[in-house]
Design an enzyme around this catalytic site. Sequence first.
Site, PDB file in Angstrom:
ATOM      1  N   ASP A 308      13.444  13.624  -0.012  1.00  0.00           N
ATOM      2  CA  ASP A 308      12.171  13.284   0.617  1.00  0.00           C
ATOM      3  C   ASP A 308      12.448  12.886   2.043  1.00  0.00           C
ATOM      4  OD1 ASP A 308      10.255  13.668  -1.317  1.00  0.00           O
ATOM      5  OD2 ASP A 308      10.812  11.817  -2.350  1.00  0.00           O
ATOM      6  N   ASP A 345       1.519  -7.837  17.428  1.00  0.00           N
ATOM      7  CA  ASP A 345       1.500  -6.848  16.336  1.00  0.00           C
ATOM      8  C   ASP A 345       2.832  -6.923  15.596  1.00  0.00           C
ATOM      9  OD1 ASP A 345       1.432  -4.676  14.712  1.00  0.00           O
ATOM     10  OD2 ASP A 345       0.755  -3.263  16.266  1.00  0.00           O
ATOM     11  N   GLU A 349       5.994  -0.586  14.105  1.00  0.00           N
ATOM     12  CA  GLU A 349       5.551   0.238  15.219  1.00  0.00           C
ATOM     13  C   GLU A 349       5.253  -0.646  16.424  1.00  0.00           C
ATOM     14  OE1 GLU A 349       4.289   0.526  12.166  1.00  0.00           O
ATOM     15  OE2 GLU A 349       4.144   2.647  11.591  1.00  0.00           O
ATOM     16  N   PHE A 377      -5.191  -4.170  13.120  1.00  0.00           N
ATOM     17  CA  PHE A 377      -5.590  -2.804  12.838  1.00  0.00           C
ATOM     18  C   PHE A 377      -6.522  -2.785  11.642  1.00  0.00           C
ATOM     19  CE2 PHE A 377      -5.096   1.101  10.464  1.00  0.00           C
ATOM     20  CZ  PHE A 377      -5.257   2.070  11.460  1.00  0.00           C
ATOM     21  N   ALA A 379      -8.823   0.000   9.091  1.00  0.00           N
ATOM     22  CA  ALA A 379      -9.046   1.404   8.775  1.00  0.00           C
ATOM     23  C   ALA A 379     -10.376   1.867   9.376  1.00  0.00           C
ATOM     24  CB  ALA A 379      -9.039   1.605   7.268  1.00  0.00           C
ATOM     25  N   MET A 383      -7.892   1.086  15.315  1.00  0.00           N
ATOM     26  CA  MET A 383      -7.359   0.563  16.573  1.00  0.00           C
ATOM     27  C   MET A 383      -6.808  -0.832  16.312  1.00  0.00           C
ATOM     28  SD  MET A 383     -10.156   1.402  19.534  1.00  0.00           S
ATOM     29  CE  MET A 383     -11.445   0.461  18.766  1.00  0.00           C
ATOM     30  N   LYS A 396      -5.003  -0.083  21.446  1.00  0.00           N
ATOM     31  CA  LYS A 396      -4.219   1.126  21.209  1.00  0.00           C
ATOM     32  C   LYS A 396      -4.643   1.679  19.854  1.00  0.00           C
ATOM     33  CE  LYS A 396      -0.011  -0.602  18.937  1.00  0.00           C
ATOM     34  NZ  LYS A 396      -0.193  -2.039  18.658  1.00  0.00           N
ATOM     35  N   ASP A 519      10.711   8.564  -7.124  1.00  0.00           N
ATOM     36  CA  ASP A 519      10.351   7.301  -7.762  1.00  0.00           C
ATOM     37  C   ASP A 519       8.985   7.320  -8.437  1.00  0.00           C
ATOM     38  OD1 ASP A 519       8.981   7.445  -5.437  1.00  0.00           O
ATOM     39  OD2 ASP A 519       9.857   5.640  -4.529  1.00  0.00           O
ATOM     40  N   ASP A 523       6.810  12.474  -9.673  1.00  0.00           N
ATOM     41  CA  ASP A 523       8.136  13.039  -9.463  1.00  0.00           C
ATOM     42  C   ASP A 523       8.821  13.347 -10.795  1.00  0.00           C
ATOM     43  OD1 ASP A 523       8.265  13.102  -6.731  1.00  0.00           O
ATOM     44  OD2 ASP A 523       9.030  11.053  -6.554  1.00  0.00           O
TER      45      ASP A 523
END
Lengths: 683, 562
Positions: A308, A345, A349, A377, A379, A383, A396, A519, A523
């Site tokens: 993966d 943040d 990221e 952030f 959904a 932003m 951002k 996992d 799978d």
Amino acid sequence: MARKGSFDRALVLRACVDSFVKLDPRVLVRNPVMFVVEIGMLVTLALTFDPSLFGSAVRPGGAAGARGYDLVVTIILLVTLLFGNFAEALAEGRGKAQAESLRRTKTELMANVLRDGRYERIPASDLRKGDVVKVVAGELIPADGDVVEGIGSVDESAITGESAPVIRGAGGDFSSVTGGTKLLSDELVIRVTANPGETFLDRMIALVEGASRQKTPNEIALSVLLAGLTLIFLIVIDCLPPIAKGLGAHIDVATLVALLVCLIPTTIGALLSAIGIAGMDRVIRFNVIAKSGKAVEAAGDVDTLILDKTGTITIGNRLASAFLPVQGVDERALAEKAALCSLFDETPEGRSVVDLARQMGLTFRREDYADARNVEFSADTRMSGLDLPDGTRLRKGAADAIKRYVAEQGGDLPGDLDAVVERVAKEGGTPLVVAENQRLYGVIYLKDIVKPGIRERFEELRKMGIRTIMCTGDNPMTAATIAREAGVDEFVAEAKPEDKMRLIRREQEQGRLVAMSGDGTNDAPALAQADVGLAMQSGTQAAKEAANMVDLDSDPTKLIEVVAIGKQLLITRGAITTFSIANDVAKHFAIIPAMFTSFLPALGALNVMHLTSPRSAILSALIFNAIIIPLLIPLAMRGVKYRPTTAMQMLMRNLLLYGVGGVIAPFVGIKMIDIILHALGAV
Amino acid sequence: MTASGIFAIFLVVLALVACGWPLGGYIYRTFAGERTWTDAVAVPVERAIYRLIGVNPDVEMDWKAYLRAMMVSNLVMALFAYAVFRLQAVLPLNPAHIPAMPPYLAFNTAASFITNTNWQNYAGEQSLSYLSQMIGITFLQFTSAATGLAAAMAFLRGMSRQKTDALGNFWVDLVRAHTRLLLPIAAILAVLLLALGVPETLSGPAVVHTLSGSMQTIARGPVATLEAIKQLGTNGGGFFNANSAHPFEDPNAWTCILEIMGMGLIPTALVFTAGYFLRSRRLAIVLCTLLGAILLAGAYLVYAYEAAGNPILAHALGLHGPNMEGKEVRFGLPLTSLFVAATTAYTTGAVNAMHDSLMPMSGMVPLLFMMFNLIFGGKGVGLLNILMFLIIAVFISGLMVGRTPEIFGKKIEAREMKLATAAMLVHPFVILVPTAIAMALPSARASMGNPGLHGFTEVLYAFTSAAANNGSAFAGLNGNTPFYNISIGLVMLFGRYVSIIAMLAIAGSLAGKARIPETSGTLKVDTFAFGYVFVAVFVIVGALTFFPYLALGPIGEQLQLG
């Protein structure tokens, strides 16, 4: 669990005791090579009591001291057997110790089981598949199962050795719990998924103890060859006396037994099962539970690895790698705004954005913005950002979200924005657009980061002839970029679970052996279809059931190491077999002239090692044959040093070491033993 | 040793390889069912034969059916030959009025020729009628060679195919071996021999007045035809007792070279055929180089020891010079030495010198080559032995590259190892056990022509020759006793069929397996690196086991000479 463990004092002591227990012919008969040695020893033992049992009491070098000679041969043979048993006992020892502590855990388990709407307390050994139990914080989880209610942190160190607790909860891919682990917080209701004797703990005990250890296919094939070689030498030795007698020569039985034991492949015969057990043990110490030795062996044969992308090839998080300003904006200005809106943040990221800005020489201190408001952030808005007390709002986020945000505030959209965004996407990155109020600054280039060193690993795999195929849900463009960066041989983009299955089938149809890790429940079919399936301990019960190995550390990259261990196991077996067979050359030259010396003095010319006397020659060869076993025990336990190269390079290296070395070593060794024996006046 | 002698030996071996290569390709095309230039003539003949014996050539057999057909046909042919030998007195074509062969000897002879051994406990010119020579001996010399060839082809098919149980059709292979290979080449060889002076007649022995005025009976007969297949089929059973040392079988140096070429041609070609089947020219080159080098080394060893002569003669009588006892002056030392090495390397068994009279160490060369049984080896079965030891070598060293051993993409697992081990085991077993029995029995020891180590070598040589289906004799040993007739007969049968059965079973199991694609992690069998492993394995596992016996035989004897 370092190497030191293998020569732990208590383990050694116990192995010593076991070496004698294993002398039982009923045990030894399973190993034909060593069984022949035992029979030989009994014969020479009988001769020790009555040196003229089979006729003449003349031994090489004369009739004097026949009984002493027979006794010495008997003792060396006994020691040979003990060395072999010791190797096996030592290899088993560590597993046994581990199994005992696991078993202790198991016997203590109690369970609160739901019966007729009420919870009753019963011993965990009475639990059956489908029972529902409740576990509260501080209790041990009584059996393997799936969480049906609640969420809590679990200490799995008893099984994984990893002390950091893990979260387990109902639903999703983190619902499976293992018997014997400890619930640290909250309460869980668990549906039991394994009957007694079939639980993970039971299987692990059986595994480390070697109780369920069956000979692997390759081990069986090798045993056949070794038995065949033993039989050949039995014929060779048995036919000697009548022929010698016909020629008027006499060969005594003790010397024949010595020759037989020297020629049959005792070195590999003694170490074979130790190599197998130690190989399994290496896997276990690596925190991977293999359900059978066969799986470990198959790992060595793997031709294709299916991996993966996320978590295996890439570190799983996207990190900022560049700031791409739009026209009219300075790169530093963009960096500053980007870093500011990520200052609080805590996502990887976000932190990477700040780190990248710092690398450009910008400095930020959170204290300076203590009164700013962090916008998390969501959904909804897609932003995140920072609202400064002066009314400045930094944002951002996804390109379309920021574009809308700027447009709503009446800002202008720079003409080159779309081009920049598209370029980032094309290169496989994720564009994050940065804006301050109505002004748009530019794009943060978030990149999927390939794990450091993974490219080199794939390079090694390619040398060994193993292909790597990356599976990812990403779009083909992104996938291609990562594939190129990581250096995989092939990739499947926008992969669905069925695609993995199709991929495995396709590879297998071409005759390849496939390994994969996974996992999730979806799978499971692919894990079962793959020749080597490695499930994560953190994964679902279904995945763990379907796989033939479980990684307790839940690190999918380990698949590569498992392949290496499988190969190392086979190499060790081959190397010691080769060494054992190559040894015969020198032994012939030691024993044959000594054996016939009284009858054919001219054969003394074959005594190329110039061994002192016939008796010393035979005993030196026999002693060498015995002590080579303990000398090779570390090699058998640790495994032959393994470096990933092409097969032919590996062959040449091992051939030189164990083949050519195997021819030369006994010449040197036997000569040295002869010198020592002579110096001691023993012969 | 002279430079020209050394060069001559090298040249003949080189010529063998040069002829073997194209022939190997032709054999491949013939047995892989591809078009060949012989189709125009052979196809109609073959069709007629298939119709006659009621065989559908398009139906392939699995390994059991193939084996069954082979064993049944061999049994029938052996019984037929036995009957001919027993009844020859009352059958036609017996101008010399030779009586029926006694039962034990007839058993030995039938077993000897059906197994392509051609061990002869009889003198051809005194014990066999022309009919027996033709439909007993020469017939089996063709069919036994064809049988071995067929087995090798079935094996190669099994190895090169995948996921199938079909190994080909035994009857088709048997017929094609004759029509495409043995008959045409034997015909050419017979004509060449005829042209070079080998007789061919059905008239009885010639009775002539000698110069000294006395009468002499000179045996003759259909020699050239028998000689051709005797060499070509790696048979070795001569028309005359003296075999290729007899001036009618092998009149001059040219026929000698021709006979060496005859016996080496097909076994050398088969190594290339294997290369074609397994899609690896390198394999053929590696094997051919290594085996050719061993053959040359053997020939040079014989040459060196024979050229050096007997040290005892040098010490005691001051006689220096080569050992010419038991050799024909018309061949000279180099060709004799090469013939000695080649006849055992190719397990033919023809002799053009008395092996009994060789120096002990040179006598060990043929003995050793028969113990190896794979220096090219006999027709087909030699290749099977090569493949058997390749499997064992791959198994041992293949582990050292960290994969389940595989040969040309086929995994070697427990079943293959069981069978290969059995095939490997049978050779030392059928050599040593009967040798030990013979040495323990006073009556059997009485057959030895010499006392002591040399006599033991004679016995060991006899059983080794039988086990390797070679048929050459060290001479000196009187083999025509019930004990040797029966024991050698059985050794020949076990020596041939056990390994053929085991190898066909392996072929069946390999054919069923899927081929694993080759990667850089695969052990490459067709490299010199692996070639050395192969040689080391068959030397250590295959021959070093005999070391105690060689020490008691030729090595001890040579050392005694000083």
